[in-house]
Design a protein around this motif. Structure first.
Motif, mmCIF file in Angstrom:
data_model
loop_
_atom_site.group_PDB
_atom_site.id
_atom_site.type_symbol
_atom_site.label_atom_id
_atom_site.label_comp_id
_atom_site.label_asym_id
_atom_site.label_seq_id
_atom_site.Cartn_x
_atom_site.Cartn_y
_atom_site.Cartn_z
ATOM 1 N N PRO A 1 37.457 40.073 44.363
ATOM 2 C CA PRO A 1 38.085 40.320 43.059
ATOM 3 C C PRO A 1 38.441 39.030 42.317
ATOM 4 O O PRO A 1 38.280 38.954 41.101
ATOM 5 N N GLU A 2 38.900 38.011 43.032
ATOM 6 C CA GLU A 2 39.207 36.728 42.384
ATOM 7 C C GLU A 2 37.928 36.107 41.834
ATOM 8 O O GLU A 2 37.897 35.607 40.703
ATOM 9 N N VAL B 1 40.860 47.484 36.481
ATOM 10 C CA VAL B 1 42.201 47.134 36.957
ATOM 11 C C VAL B 1 43.121 46.950 35.757
ATOM 12 O O VAL B 1 42.660 46.669 34.652
ATOM 13 N N LEU C 1 44.517 41.747 36.563
ATOM 14 C CA LEU C 1 43.436 40.826 36.246
ATOM 15 C C LEU C 1 43.991 39.423 36.047
ATOM 16 O O LEU C 1 43.455 38.446 36.583
ATOM 17 N N LEU D 1 31.674 47.042 44.599
ATOM 18 C CA LEU D 1 32.818 47.443 45.426
ATOM 19 C C LEU D 1 32.406 48.490 46.455
ATOM 20 O O LEU D 1 32.814 48.423 47.617
ATOM 21 N N TRP E 1 30.053 46.460 38.725
ATOM 22 C CA TRP E 1 31.214 46.080 39.526
ATOM 23 C C TRP E 1 31.581 47.187 40.513
ATOM 24 O O TRP E 1 31.835 46.920 41.683
ATOM 25 N N LEU F 1 44.785 37.906 39.337
ATOM 26 C CA LEU F 1 43.567 37.501 40.041
ATOM 27 C C LEU F 1 43.046 36.172 39.508
ATOM 28 O O LEU F 1 42.631 35.296 40.271
ATOM 29 N N MET G 1 36.463 45.596 35.455
ATOM 30 C CA MET G 1 36.823 45.709 36.864
ATOM 31 C C MET G 1 37.647 46.948 37.166
ATOM 32 O O MET G 1 37.871 47.277 38.325
#
Length: 182
Positions: free
Chosen positions: A132-133, A156, A161, A88, A84, A164, A154
């Motif tokens: 991200p979604e 986060v 999360l 990014l 991930w 999202l 992720m």
């Protein structure tokens, strides 16, 4: 549950061997986890080729950083997190090179041939979501990770999360609804 703990313990033991340079142990870890990793990254990136490249790089990093895995959480979540973060990084680099106008190429509901429920497939639907979604939905619904595990992968907070996932589901449901009413 016992089976999951056994697999986690086996992955930990294999990774300990990898940290010592054992290529055979690493090959076993790759065989165990590459399918899920490639599928997730292909969905996140929107392309099988990009997903394959990212998965390969994630495993290269996992090999190099085997000593960094401390057995907290599953090995699968650890390597998915590596993938991930690579995605990014790749995305940030691509954005620097491309103009922001290219991002506006997403399909709109003004299509003269609106899609029907049957014509909307997962890839097209996911392509309309932000990265991200798309990743949150893929991890939670496509791969069965819990919200907590997906948040860890992720990098986060759990609340982010969950937001999202909710936002991604709402967008997907809206698109399905628009396609279904035509």
């Amino acid at each position: 549950m016992h089976k999951d703990e056994d697999a986690r313990d086996e992955d930990w033991a294999l990774n300990q061997r990898v940290a010592g340079g054992d290529r055979a142990a690493f090959q076993l870890l790759v065989l165990r986890h590459e399918g899920r990793l490639r599928a997730f990254l292909s969905r996140a990136a929107g392309s099988d080729a990009d997903g394959d490249d990212l998965a390969q790089e994630a495993f290269v990093r996992a090999w190099r950083r085997a000593g960094d895995y401390r057995g907290q959480g599953s090995y699968a979540a650890w390597v998915m997190g590596i993938g991930w973060r690579l995605f990014l990084d790749q995305r940030r680099t691509a954005k620097r090179r491309e103009s922001l106008a290219l991002r506006d190429d997403a399909p709109t509901s003004s299509n003269p041939h609106p899609a029907t429920d049957a014509a909307i497939d997962a890839d097209r639907l996911l392509a309309t979501l932000s990265a991200p979604e798309r990743a949150a939905l893929t991890l939670c619904f496509g791969h069965g990770w819990s919200h907590g595990e997906a948040a860890e992968i992720m990098g986060v907070p759990l609340g982010t999360l969950k937001s999202l996932v909710l936002r991604g589901r709402a967008k997907a449901q809206k698109l399905i609804g628009e396609g279904g009413t035509a």
